[in-house]
Design a protein around this motif. Structure first.
Motif, short mmCIF file in Angstrom:
data_model
loop_
_atom_site.label_atom_id
_atom_site.label_comp_id
_atom_site.label_asym_id
_atom_site.label_seq_id
_atom_site.Cartn_x
_atom_site.Cartn_y
_atom_site.Cartn_z
N ALA A 49 13.42 22.37 45.19
CA ALA A 49 12.56 23.15 46.06
C ALA A 49 13.09 24.57 46.13
CB ALA A 49 12.51 22.52 47.45
N THR A 50 12.34 25.44 46.77
CA THR A 50 12.67 26.85 46.84
C THR A 50 12.64 27.32 48.28
OG1 THR A 50 11.73 27.22 44.65
CG2 THR A 50 11.93 29.14 46.04
N ALA A 51 13.41 28.35 48.57
CA ALA A 51 13.36 29.00 49.88
C ALA A 51 13.52 30.50 49.67
CB ALA A 51 14.48 28.48 50.77
N PHE A 52 12.91 31.27 50.54
CA PHE A 52 13.13 32.70 50.57
C PHE A 52 14.20 33.01 51.60
CE2 PHE A 52 8.46 33.17 49.31
CZ PHE A 52 8.77 33.36 47.98
N PRO A 66 12.48 27.85 54.15
CA PRO A 66 12.30 26.86 53.08
C PRO A 66 10.83 26.59 52.81
CG PRO A 66 12.90 25.76 55.12
CD PRO A 66 12.92 27.24 55.40
N PHE A 67 10.52 26.30 51.56
CA PHE A 67 9.15 25.91 51.23
C PHE A 67 8.85 24.53 51.82
CE2 PHE A 67 7.86 28.53 47.26
CZ PHE A 67 8.32 29.68 47.85
N THR A 68 9.87 23.72 52.02
CA THR A 68 9.71 22.41 52.65
C THR A 68 11.06 21.97 53.20
OG1 THR A 68 8.94 20.14 52.41
CG2 THR A 68 10.16 21.06 50.56
N THR A 69 11.04 21.13 54.20
CA THR A 69 12.27 20.50 54.67
C THR A 69 12.22 19.00 54.47
OG1 THR A 69 11.37 20.32 56.90
CG2 THR A 69 12.74 22.26 56.40
N GLN A 70 11.15 18.51 53.85
CA GLN A 70 11.05 17.08 53.61
C GLN A 70 12.05 16.66 52.54
OE1 GLN A 70 7.22 15.41 53.07
NE2 GLN A 70 6.24 16.81 54.50
N ARG A 71 12.60 15.49 52.71
CA ARG A 71 13.57 14.96 51.74
C ARG A 71 12.88 14.23 50.59
NH1 ARG A 71 17.54 18.11 52.66
NH2 ARG A 71 18.59 17.81 54.61
N SER A 72 11.64 13.86 50.78
CA SER A 72 10.92 13.14 49.74
C SER A 72 9.46 13.58 49.77
CB SER A 72 11.01 11.64 50.00
OG SER A 72 10.26 10.94 49.04
N PHE A 73 8.94 13.95 48.63
CA PHE A 73 7.55 14.35 48.56
C PHE A 73 7.06 14.16 47.13
CE2 PHE A 73 10.33 18.05 48.43
CZ PHE A 73 10.06 18.56 47.18
N ASP A 74 5.76 14.10 46.99
CA ASP A 74 5.15 13.96 45.68
C ASP A 74 4.99 15.33 45.03
OD1 ASP A 74 4.80 11.18 46.00
OD2 ASP A 74 2.95 11.51 47.13
N GLY A 88 12.61 42.29 65.02
CA GLY A 88 13.37 43.20 64.17
C GLY A 88 12.64 43.51 62.89
N THR A 89 13.33 44.21 62.02
CA THR A 89 12.79 44.56 60.71
C THR A 89 13.50 43.72 59.66
OG1 THR A 89 12.38 46.82 61.46
CG2 THR A 89 12.40 46.46 59.08
N TYR A 90 12.73 43.11 58.77
CA TYR A 90 13.26 42.19 57.76
C TYR A 90 12.75 42.58 56.39
CZ TYR A 90 14.42 39.22 61.73
OH TYR A 90 14.95 38.74 62.89
N ARG A 91 13.44 42.07 55.39
CA ARG A 91 12.93 42.13 54.02
C ARG A 91 13.35 40.87 53.28
NH1 ARG A 91 16.79 44.69 50.58
NH2 ARG A 91 15.22 44.81 48.99
N ALA A 92 12.53 40.48 52.34
CA ALA A 92 12.86 39.34 51.49
C ALA A 92 13.89 39.85 50.48
CB ALA A 92 11.62 38.83 50.79
N THR A 93 15.10 39.26 50.52
CA THR A 93 16.17 39.77 49.66
C THR A 93 16.58 38.80 48.57
OG1 THR A 93 17.79 38.96 51.25
CG2 THR A 93 17.16 41.28 51.41
N HIS A 94 16.41 37.51 48.79
CA HIS A 94 16.84 36.51 47.81
C HIS A 94 15.83 35.37 47.77
CE1 HIS A 94 20.61 38.39 49.13
NE2 HIS A 94 21.13 38.00 47.98
N TRP A 95 15.96 34.57 46.76
CA TRP A 95 15.33 33.27 46.75
C TRP A 95 16.37 32.28 46.26
CZ3 TRP A 95 13.17 30.39 42.33
CH2 TRP A 95 13.48 30.96 41.10
N ILE A 96 16.28 31.08 46.74
CA ILE A 96 17.23 30.05 46.32
C ILE A 96 16.47 28.81 45.89
CG2 ILE A 96 19.28 30.76 47.59
CD1 ILE A 96 18.50 29.03 49.89
N VAL A 97 17.02 28.14 44.91
CA VAL A 97 16.52 26.86 44.46
C VAL A 97 17.52 25.83 44.94
CG1 VAL A 97 15.98 25.42 42.45
CG2 VAL A 97 15.46 27.87 42.41
#
Length: 190
Positions: A49-52, A66-74, A88-97
């Motif tokens: 899965a992926t998260a910003f 996170p794109f999801t927090t489920q432990r099991s999905f189809d 506050g002020t934010y920016r998307a700085t990373h993505w993680i797999v």
């Protein structure tokens, strides 16, 4: 649809633990002192899965969406999710797999390393009692086992989404949040 591709070639032994911000409960009541950031996310391939990672520009604190927090999905799992953030002020700085089953952080890359300067990497304001909807995103990954190490190739794509459809997705997932002020930063991002 504009495709953002980033190959991650990482040894499986480099996987470390990842923590995520707790997603807002669907039945909860919003507060006016915090802001909310979310989006609609589809995961095409299990178990990765992926998260910003959203970084507060003033404090440098990082928050994981996170794109999801489920432990099991189809395959094809889709959900609309929100996290609660301080104003506050934010920016998307990373993505993680990460491995959704074990909650492991497989790797991270700064957005600036994989994207041309775009609206997606620009700072945005989070105000109390408001929702910032990032847009609609699809993630996919491929894991290839190896003799001494394994490789993971992960990528995500932004998909066109109208602001009206984004509001509908939010209302379906979080009915008690539908009355909050709403902005969609990357609706129709392409």
């Amino acid at each position: 649809m504009r495709k953002h591709v980033m190959a991650l070639f990482l040894a499986a032994t480099l996987a470390g633990c990842s923590t995520s911000e707790k997603l807002v409960e669907r039945s909860s009541t919003p507060t006016m002192t915090s802001g909310y950031v979310g989006g609609n996310f589809t995961i095409k391939e299990y178990p990765f899965a992926t998260a910003f990672v959203l970084t507060n520009v003033e404090s440098s604190e990082e928050y994981i969406l996170p794109f999801t927090t489920q432990r099991s999905f189809d395959a094809g799992h889709n959900e609309t999710s929100l996290i609660e953030l301080p104003k506050g002020t934010y920016r998307a700085t990373h993505w993680i797999v990460f491995n959704a089953f074990w909650g492991q952080n497989i790797g991270s890359r700064e957005f600036k390393a994989m994207l041309k300067p775009s609206k997606f990497t620009e700072p945005f304001k989070v105000n109390g009692g408001e929702i910032v909807f990032l847009g609609k995103f699809i993630t996919n990954s491929k894991w290839t086992p190896g003799y001494l190490s394994s490789t993971t190739r992960g990528w995500w794509e932004a998909e066109r989404l109208s602001e009206a459809r984004a509001k509908d997705l939010l209302k379906d997932a979080y009915p008690t949040y539908a009355a909050l002020r709403f902005s969609c930063l990357h609706c129709a991002l392409n």
